[in-house]
Design an enzyme around this catalytic site. Structure first.
Site, short mmCIF file in Angstrom:
data_model
loop_
_atom_site.label_atom_id
_atom_site.label_comp_id
_atom_site.label_asym_id
_atom_site.label_seq_id
_atom_site.Cartn_x
_atom_site.Cartn_y
_atom_site.Cartn_z
N ASP A 127 -11.58 -9.12 5.33
CA ASP A 127 -13.00 -9.25 4.34
C ASP A 127 -14.29 -10.57 4.14
OD1 ASP A 127 -13.26 -6.40 3.48
OD2 ASP A 127 -13.95 -6.60 1.34
N LYS A 154 3.00 -15.60 2.14
CA LYS A 154 3.02 -15.75 0.79
C LYS A 154 4.88 -16.74 0.92
CE LYS A 154 1.95 -17.79 -2.89
NZ LYS A 154 0.63 -19.08 -3.00
N ASP A 157 -2.98 -18.50 0.38
CA ASP A 157 -4.01 -18.81 -0.47
C ASP A 157 -4.73 -20.09 0.43
OD1 ASP A 157 -1.68 -19.53 -0.33
OD2 ASP A 157 -1.79 -20.66 -2.83
N ASP A 206 -5.94 -7.58 4.32
CA ASP A 206 -7.53 -6.27 3.90
C ASP A 206 -8.33 -7.36 3.41
OD1 ASP A 206 -9.08 -4.17 2.30
OD2 ASP A 206 -8.14 -4.81 0.34
N TYR A 261 0.78 -0.90 0.21
CA TYR A 261 -0.30 -0.48 -0.07
C TYR A 261 0.90 1.48 -0.61
CZ TYR A 261 -4.66 -2.14 0.81
OH TYR A 261 -6.02 -2.47 0.76
#
Ligand code: IPM
Ligand code: MG
Length: 353
Positions: free
Chosen positions: A247, A187, A219, A243, A142
């Site tokens: 959600d 990751k 993942d 982020d 970001y």
């Protein structure tokens, strides 16, 4: 106690849900003998309309001068064609970084009263969902270098050791008050920054011998969240993964309109906001669910002001109202009658004691 709170209602449903949270706080003030002073600030699309930019120095300075910030939501289709640096979302990112709010706590829980609202099969959520996503909020892709070169574009994911260390401590501290289990989501099979996260989190874990630490690729974590959400306690992760996963975590609880969040730094200051967005499609209709914002106010009382009793009073009022049948449009079943935003606020205010 006297508390100075900067209110940033923002766009879409932001103003209507903030208004209900203010009523709840005022009732808490009345019952428990506190005084709230509210400073109304403009940011996001509203600020683009007024000032041409999503966030002004004045808004930043007044937010800094407060004890805490309560934010509604920013953004909407009206500003979708603004160039990247002038999008309403920049207000949020600008506030987070200029206020130094590196630690984002996003609880995802199932309310027993609403357990049928989860989109997951009942046997998958039989043991409930109670996950705390701890998201790094002021670093990573970001805020790394970004730009264009010829016909290419890039965003750099950059993390320093101290950035990882301080958020990791927050996650382990949170775990100590919960089920003492931290899952670092990364990751590391691909990203060098993830490998640094593994090194640093392992070091931090050494000071928390009671906490179980494990690692999961992002993942797989996305899959595990729908397959077996009960396995998670604290999920610690970098900005963008956090982020996305927050959600997902909130959606599987079936209560995205119900979930609050806190963005914190090392001192008591914090910014509190619902997890959901500005919902422009229903803005102004008076049907949005103010509960996530009201519960964010409870988080504010707890984390910034250490007012545990008062925070409990809000959470209890919300639970009682739900138990007694309060349902806004987003959480009602087909045959149930939906309460308006104001009715919902009132039902909660009435139950503060
Ligand atoms: C969130 C939002 C923001 C983010 C956007 C609006 C910039 O999605 O708070 O999760 O990506 O952090
Ligand atoms: Mg998001």
């Amino acid at each position: 106690m006297k508390m100075n709170i900067a209110l940033v209602p923002g766009d879409g449903i932001g103003p209507e849900i903030i208004a209900e949270a203010v009523k709840v706080l005022e009732k808490v003030g009345e019952v428990y003998g506190h005084e709230f002073c509210f400073d109304h600030l403009i940011a996001g699309g509203a600020s683009i309309d007024l000032n041409g930019v999503p966030l002004t120095e004045e808004t930043i300075n007044r937010a800094k001068a407060a004890d805490a910030v309560m934010l509604g939501a920013v953004g909407g289709p009206k500003w979708d064609n603004e160039p990247g640096p002038n999008r309403p979302e920049r207000a949020l990112l600008g506030l987070r970084s200029s206020l130094g709010l590196f630690c984002n706590l996003r609880p995802a829980i199932i309310y027993p009263e609403l357990s049928e609202a989860s989109p997951l099969k009942s046997e998958v959520v039989a043991n409930g969902i109670d996950i705390m996503v701890v998201r790094e909020l002021t670093g990573g892709i970001y805020f790394g270098e970004k730009g264009r070169k010829d016909d290419a574009a890039y965003d750099v994911m950059y993390y320093s050791r101290p950035e990882i260390e301080r958020i990791s401590k927050k996650a382990f501290d949170a775990a100590m008050l919960r089920d003492k289990h931290v899952t670092v989501v990364d990751k590391a099979n691909v990203l060098e920054s993830s490998r640094l996260w593994r090194e640093v989190t392992k070091e931090v874990a050494a000071s928390y011998p009671e906490v179980t630490l494990d690692y999961m690729y992002v993942d797989n974590a996305a899959m595990q969240l729908v397959k077996n959400p009960g396995q998670f306690d604290v999920v610690l992760t970098e900005n963008m993964f956090g982020d996305i996963l927050s959600d997902e975590a909130s959606m599987i609880t079936g209560s995205i309109g119900m979930l609050p969040s806190a963005s914190l730094r090392e001192d008591k200051f914090g910014m509190y906001e619902p997890i959901h967005g500005s919902a422009p499609d229903i803005a102004g209709k008076g049907i949005s669910n103010p509960i996530a914002t009201i519960l964010s106010a409870a988080m504010m009382l707890r984390y910034t002001f250490s007012l545990e009793k008062e925070a409990d009073a809000i959470e209890r009022a919300v639970k009682e109202a739900l138990r007694d049948g309060l349902r806004t449009m987003d959480i009602k079943k087909n045959d149930e009658k939906a309460s308006s935003t104001e009715e919902a606020g009132l039902e909660i205010v009435r139950r503060i004691r």
